[in-house]
Scaffold this active site. Structure first.
Site, mmCIF file in Angstrom:
data_model
loop_
_atom_site.group_PDB
_atom_site.id
_atom_site.type_symbol
_atom_site.label_atom_id
_atom_site.label_comp_id
_atom_site.label_asym_id
_atom_site.label_seq_id
_atom_site.Cartn_x
_atom_site.Cartn_y
_atom_site.Cartn_z
ATOM 1 N N SER A 183 -9.750 1.987 2.915
ATOM 2 C CA SER A 183 -8.853 2.709 2.049
ATOM 3 C C SER A 183 -7.835 1.835 1.311
ATOM 4 O O SER A 183 -7.220 2.313 0.355
ATOM 5 C CB SER A 183 -8.099 3.766 2.862
ATOM 6 O OG SER A 183 -7.268 3.148 3.832
ATOM 7 N N LYS B 191 0.857 -1.183 0.000
ATOM 8 C CA LYS B 191 0.000 0.000 0.000
ATOM 9 C C LYS B 191 0.896 1.237 0.000
ATOM 10 O O LYS B 191 1.932 1.261 0.682
ATOM 11 C CB LYS B 191 -0.886 -0.035 1.253
ATOM 12 C CG LYS B 191 -1.898 1.093 1.349
ATOM 13 C CD LYS B 191 -2.808 0.913 2.570
ATOM 14 C CE LYS B 191 -3.858 2.001 2.675
ATOM 15 N NZ LYS B 191 -4.752 1.824 3.842
ATOM 16 N N SER C 35 -10.028 -0.385 7.121
ATOM 17 C CA SER C 35 -9.457 -0.294 5.770
ATOM 18 C C SER C 35 -8.736 -1.520 5.240
ATOM 19 O O SER C 35 -8.361 -1.546 4.069
ATOM 20 C CB SER C 35 -8.503 0.890 5.695
ATOM 21 O OG SER C 35 -9.256 2.056 5.537
HETATM 22 N N1 GLN Z 1 -13.169 4.422 6.348
HETATM 23 C C1 GLN Z 1 -12.586 4.867 7.582
HETATM 24 C C2 GLN Z 1 -12.157 6.302 7.456
HETATM 25 O O1 GLN Z 1 -12.417 6.866 6.447
HETATM 26 C C3 GLN Z 1 -11.418 3.977 7.943
HETATM 27 C C4 GLN Z 1 -10.213 4.251 7.147
HETATM 28 C C5 GLN Z 1 -9.059 3.389 7.547
HETATM 29 O O2 GLN Z 1 -9.218 2.360 8.190
HETATM 30 N N2 GLN Z 1 -7.876 3.834 7.180
HETATM 31 O O3 GLN Z 1 -11.590 6.876 8.327
#
Ligand code: GLN
Length: 485
Positions: A151, A76, A175
């Site tokens: 994400s 990532k 995410s």
């Molecule tokens: N969707 C959540 C956010 O927007 C979690 C994102 C994540 O786990 N990095 O904060």
């Protein structure tokens, strides 16, 4: 070859059936075709990957190979990797070439793994659909009109589309698990502190945790064995004895107590997801598990609590991006303050700005006690709910996400709808517990559904056992999107 699991590739490399160079060429050419269509990668560098593959083959020839030497994976783009563009999918870092490796990248390199590239993601890991990336969205290989989740959407889509046998991800509120669910792969968020955050671009430091994404529970364990371990450079990295996370894979599940929280099956859960998750639980009964009804009474507070705490930490973490030392800097400005303002106005996207504003607000004098301190107190109550639940059961199960993959653009105009995508995953981060998602079926439209398995602290080996036994009895994890083979 690209349809093989990490485990199979490890066996083939050891047997001399293929070389790391051949494998790497196979994947890089696929990435150049299908990978481009899906938008999975921000950066690929075939020469660099091949150089690593050659070194891995030489290491094997010298009799110095570990189980994953020569096996490729994708990282990532939140992980710093020396000499690689490391953007966090932002304009702010669109010119940042990292001078050092994140701990996770260092560990994978030391194991002899080959970096195939840096995967697309939501900007600074803020999002649930991979639509906030400065480099454009990622498409779900099961249906390119739908999102892959976020994400870690690029990592998830790459593994699902067989562009990489495994990938790294990070999970602050879901995410790793939510995109794993939406793309039909497996993903594990370890106990907070198990994997070092050194060199992982910080979003919300008390919640961020890196973990493996792959196509089977066994592969998750193989990669976690490489990623986990104490690192003095991260003050929250835990000093624990080294473990083999796959040591319990073959244990039968007789007597396993599965807790089903009633809050996970309430309003807002799609009928298809419910049906599929219930069928998975029925399969577990066949495998000898018993089911206990449990309750996590403060679950409903987890999304609001998270959207106070995560933005608060993000507003502080992102203050370092000021145009002075590295990253984007506005081309024109009148003085230092103007340079900061223009740089940050240009460098951050709308969702990141929204989080910085919310975070700065809840931390400001006069609101700190009302929002931030209250949210911290509720965070403790949420963790206590889990502690009480684990008195009654060994693992908790439920859906990973309330729906399957949604259409691109469907939720981007309504942040609250987007935030609700993580309604079943966020509480796990707030409590610091380990959680994972494995595929358990499809909805009526042929899109994958994820089963979430939550364990007690440091129960990764047990969770992988629970997931592996299901994968021996079912074949959902072997299904591939059309065209991926
Ligand atoms: N969707 C959540 C956010 O927007 C979690 C994102 C994540 O786990 N990095 O904060």
């Amino acid at each position: 070859m690209s349809n093989a699991t990490l485990k199979e590739l490890s066996v083939r490399l050891a047997a001399g059936d293929c070389s790391s160079v051949e494998l790497t060429q196979d994947f890089t050419s696929k990435i150049n075709n299908l990978g481009k269509e899906l938008g999975c990668f921000i950066t690929v560098d075939a020469e660099r990957s091949l150089a690593q593959a050659k070194a891995a083959d030489a290491r094997r020839a010298a009799g110095d190979a570990g189980p994953l030497t020569g096996v490729p994976l994708a990282h990532k783009d939140i992980f710093c990797a020396e000499g690689w563009l490391t953007t966090c999918a932002s304009r702010m870092l669109s010119n940042f070439v990292s001078p050092y490796d994140a701990h996770v990248v260092e560990r994978c390199n030391a194991a002899g793994m080959v970096t195939l590239g840096k995967t697309n993601m939501d900007e600074f890991a803020m999002g649930s659909s991979n639509e906030t990336s400065h480099f454009g969205p990622v498409r779900n290989p099961w249906n390119p009109e739908t999102v892959p989740g976020g994400s870690s959407g690029g990592s998830a889509a790459a593994v699902a589309a067989r562009l990489a046998p495994a990938a790294t991800g990070t999970d602050t509120g879901g995410s790793i698990r939510q995109p794993a669910a939406l793309t039909g792969i497996c993903g594990l968020k370890p106990t907070y502190g198990l994997v070092s955050r050194y060199g992982m671009i910080a979003f919300a430091s008390s919640l961020d945790q890196a973990g493996p994404m792959a196509r089977s529970a066994e592969d998750l364990g193989l990669l976690l064995n490489v990623m986990a371990g104490h690192d003095p450079r991260d003050s929250t990295s835990l000093e624990r004895p080294v473990e083999d996370y796959n040591r319990d894979l073959e244990k039968p599940l007789q007597g396993l107590r599965i807790g089903l929280p009633k809050e996970f099956f309430a309003e807002g859960l799609s009928a298809d997801v419910r049906r599929t998750v219930e069928a998975a639980v029925a399969e577990y009964r066949k495998l000898g598990a018993t089911v206990v009804d449990i309750s996590l009474p403060n679950m409903g507070l987890s999304v609001p609590v998270y959207y106070v705490l995560a933005p608060a930490e993000a507003s502080s973490n992102l203050s370092r991006f000021d145009g002075v030392r590295y990253g984007h800097r506005a081309a024109e400005y009148t003085d230092l303050l103007d340079m900061y303002k223009r740089t940050r106005a240009e460098g951050f996207g709308a969702e990141v700005k929204r989080r910085i504003l919310i975070g700065t607000y809840v931390l400001s004098h006069g609101y700190y006690d009302a929002y931030y301190i209250r949210a911290q107190k509720l965070r403790r109550l949420i963790a206590q709910d889990f502690a009480a639940a684990f008195g009654q059961c060994d693992v908790i199960m439920g859906p990973t996400s309330p729906t399957t993959a949604f259409k691109l653009g469907e939720k981007s105009a309504d942040p609250v709808q987007m935030y609700l995508s993580d309604i079943y995953t966020i509480a796990v981060n707030l409590a610091g517990l380990p959680g994972m998602s494995i595929p358990c079926g499809f909805d009526g439209g042929g899109l994958p559904v994820g089963l979430q398995i939550i364990g007690n602290y440091f129960d990764e080996a047990r969770m992988l056992n629970v997931a592996h036994q299901y994968q021996l009895a079912t074949d959902w994890h072997q299904k591939a999107p059309g065209g991926a083979q």
